[in-house]
Motif scaffolding. Structure first.
Motif, short mmCIF file in Angstrom:
data_model
loop_
_atom_site.label_atom_id
_atom_site.label_comp_id
_atom_site.label_asym_id
_atom_site.label_seq_id
_atom_site.Cartn_x
_atom_site.Cartn_y
_atom_site.Cartn_z
N ARG A 81 0.87 -1.27 -0.02
CA ARG A 81 -0.11 0.07 0.01
C ARG A 81 0.91 1.21 -0.05
N PRO A 82 1.90 1.56 0.88
CA PRO A 82 2.64 2.84 0.94
C PRO A 82 3.30 3.01 -0.53
N LEU A 83 3.71 1.80 -1.17
CA LEU A 83 4.38 2.07 -2.63
C LEU A 83 3.33 2.44 -3.35
N TYR A 84 2.31 2.03 -3.68
CA TYR A 84 1.13 2.44 -4.48
C TYR A 84 0.87 3.81 -4.18
N GLU A 85 0.59 4.24 -2.88
CA GLU A 85 0.15 5.49 -2.65
C GLU A 85 1.27 6.69 -3.01
N ALA A 86 2.39 6.16 -2.87
CA ALA A 86 3.67 6.98 -3.24
C ALA A 86 3.89 7.43 -4.87
N SER A 87 3.37 6.22 -5.38
CA SER A 87 3.54 6.10 -6.80
C SER A 87 2.23 6.92 -7.57
N TRP A 88 1.26 6.81 -6.96
CA TRP A 88 -0.08 7.15 -7.44
C TRP A 88 -0.94 7.93 -6.47
N HIS A 89 -1.08 9.19 -6.54
CA HIS A 89 -1.92 9.97 -5.79
C HIS A 89 -3.25 9.53 -5.41
N GLN A 90 -3.65 9.39 -4.27
CA GLN A 90 -4.96 8.92 -3.82
C GLN A 90 -5.49 7.30 -4.49
N HIS A 91 -4.34 6.78 -4.58
CA HIS A 91 -4.58 5.24 -5.17
C HIS A 91 -5.78 4.68 -4.41
N THR A 92 -6.72 4.15 -4.92
CA THR A 92 -7.87 3.51 -4.18
C THR A 92 -8.06 2.05 -4.44
N GLY A 93 -7.44 1.49 -5.60
CA GLY A 93 -7.49 0.13 -5.96
C GLY A 93 -6.75 -0.77 -5.08
N PRO A 94 -6.75 -2.20 -5.10
CA PRO A 94 -5.83 -2.98 -4.34
C PRO A 94 -4.48 -2.79 -4.77
N ALA A 95 -3.46 -3.29 -3.80
CA ALA A 95 -2.08 -3.08 -3.90
C ALA A 95 -1.68 -4.58 -4.36
N VAL A 96 -1.50 -4.91 -5.60
CA VAL A 96 -0.96 -6.23 -5.86
C VAL A 96 0.44 -6.37 -6.49
N PRO A 97 0.97 -7.55 -6.29
CA PRO A 97 2.15 -7.83 -7.03
C PRO A 97 1.85 -8.70 -8.21
N PRO A 98 2.85 -8.76 -9.19
CA PRO A 98 4.38 -8.36 -8.89
C PRO A 98 4.63 -6.82 -8.79
N VAL A 99 5.47 -6.39 -8.24
CA VAL A 99 6.02 -4.92 -8.29
C VAL A 99 7.58 -4.82 -8.28
N LEU A 100 7.99 -4.06 -9.05
CA LEU A 100 9.56 -3.58 -9.24
C LEU A 100 9.57 -2.31 -8.60
N SER A 101 10.14 -2.03 -7.52
CA SER A 101 10.35 -0.80 -7.09
C SER A 101 11.83 0.01 -7.14
N ASP A 102 11.66 1.12 -7.22
CA ASP A 102 13.02 1.88 -7.05
C ASP A 102 13.60 2.44 -5.52
N GLY A 103 14.51 1.81 -5.14
CA GLY A 103 14.81 2.45 -3.85
C GLY A 103 15.41 3.88 -3.72
N TRP A 104 15.68 4.43 -4.73
CA TRP A 104 16.45 5.77 -4.77
C TRP A 104 14.87 6.64 -4.68
N THR A 105 13.69 6.38 -5.29
CA THR A 105 12.87 7.17 -5.36
C THR A 105 11.63 6.91 -4.32
N GLY A 106 11.64 5.46 -4.03
CA GLY A 106 10.53 5.05 -2.97
C GLY A 106 9.49 4.92 -4.01
N ARG A 107 9.29 4.78 -5.32
CA ARG A 107 8.20 4.45 -6.08
C ARG A 107 8.13 3.41 -7.07
N ILE A 108 7.17 2.95 -7.39
CA ILE A 108 7.02 1.45 -8.26
C ILE A 108 7.52 2.04 -9.77
N VAL A 109 8.30 1.15 -10.24
CA VAL A 109 8.75 1.35 -11.49
C VAL A 109 7.94 0.57 -12.53
N SER A 110 7.49 -0.70 -12.31
CA SER A 110 6.91 -1.58 -13.16
C SER A 110 5.90 -2.57 -12.25
#
Length: 293
Positions: A81-110
């Motif tokens: 959930r924190p990754l999705y919310e940081a990557s998409w403002h006011q995200h309301t859908g489910p936070a589902v995998p797979p996720v590739l995240s970027d440790g430098w920005t704290g956001r989702i890549v893909s």
């Protein structure tokens, strides 16, 4: 340039940024920068995890394991959930995998499994473990289409309320698709030749899914038709013996996830009717999910 932009509806974004070849691309291959967030019971996640292991990326690109069954009320994972919310403002859908995240920005890549798989192989893989050899793309896509045909057929066959004619038509497609894959293995060790490739990973995960998840919804005659391809299932067992494959199996988690998702009673303990004894290759314990922070 590889721009960072969700491309789906705001209620459920999909992230499709790519890993580029150098710093000009924004996201580029750097050891320890990225992290995979995977659930061992999800077929897409299992394919990514096997690829990650075959490429020897344990020390380059870390993995966070999520629970086998989603733990959020909307069918997502609380840890994402924190990754999705940081990557998409006011995200309301489910936070589902797979996720590739970027440790430098704290956001989702893909969140797009095919892109993640290509980038792992092309940007992080080396010559000694090349899963997508030059010139093999079309054959890999061909095997991928056959795998999609298997999943599509069994889904139509098990659809609640499907009439008998629809069910039989769907099941009639399976022998031809499985037979085409059986023929490939008549003269080679792997589906593209003598070496493992991305096509083998895709096919193996499809066979695991077919046996563990979908075969439990088929009648005995249909299961016999599926099982009647000895080279194909011997190949599945042979790959399961490799640590990069079998050690990632979560047999119980995959069946529990599927029954929770489809809402059917199912037979989560079905073992006698399985084509392969997957539990014989799986570790005694599935990968431990990391605690929610």
């Amino acid at each position: 340039m590889y721009a960072t932009s969700p491309i789906a509806a705001p209620s459920q974004p999909s992230f499709r940024s790519r890993i580029g070849g150098d710093a000009r691309s924004g996201y580029y291959a750097v050891p320890h920068r990225y992290r995979l967030h995977l659930s061992p019971s999800c077929p897409d996640c299992l394919e990514i995890a096997v690829t990650h292991g075959l490429l020897g990326l344990a020390d380059t690109l870390r993995v966070t394991w999520l629970p086998a069954v989603p733990d959020a009320p909307d069918g997502g994972h609380l840890a994402l959930r924190p990754l999705y919310e940081a990557s998409w403002h006011q995200h309301t859908g489910p936070a589902v995998p797979p996720v590739l995240s970027d440790g430098w920005t704290g956001r989702i890549v893909s969140t797009h499994a095919p892109d993640i798989l290509r980038d792992l192989a092309r940007r992080f893989g080396g010559r000694d473990n090349d899963l997508r050899p030059l010139g093999a793309d079309e054959e890999i896509r061909t095997v991928g289409r056959l795998c999609e045909g298997i999943v599509a057929a069994v889904r139509r066959a098990e659809e609640p309320g499907a009439d008998r004619a629809v069910r039989e038509a769907a099941l009639a497609e399976l022998p031809a698709v499985l037979g085409a894959l059986e023929d490939r293995l008549a003269v080679r060790d792997h589906v593209l030749g003598d070496r493992l490739s991305a096509a083998d990973v895709r096919l193996w995960v499809t066979l695991v899914r077919l046996d563990l998840v979908h075969a439990g919804h088929l009648d005995a005659a249909a299961v016999r038709r599926v099982a009647g391809h000895p080279r194909l299932w011997a190949y599945a067992r042979r790959l399961a013996e490799l640590p990069a494959f079998g050690a990632l199996l979560d047999v119980d988690g995959m069946t529990r996830r599927w029954h929770a998702r489809c809402g059917c009673a199912g037979d989560a303990d079905r073992t006698a009717g399985r084509i392969v004894d997957w539990a014989a290759y799986a570790p005694s314990r599935a990968p431990e999910p990391e605690p929610v922070r």
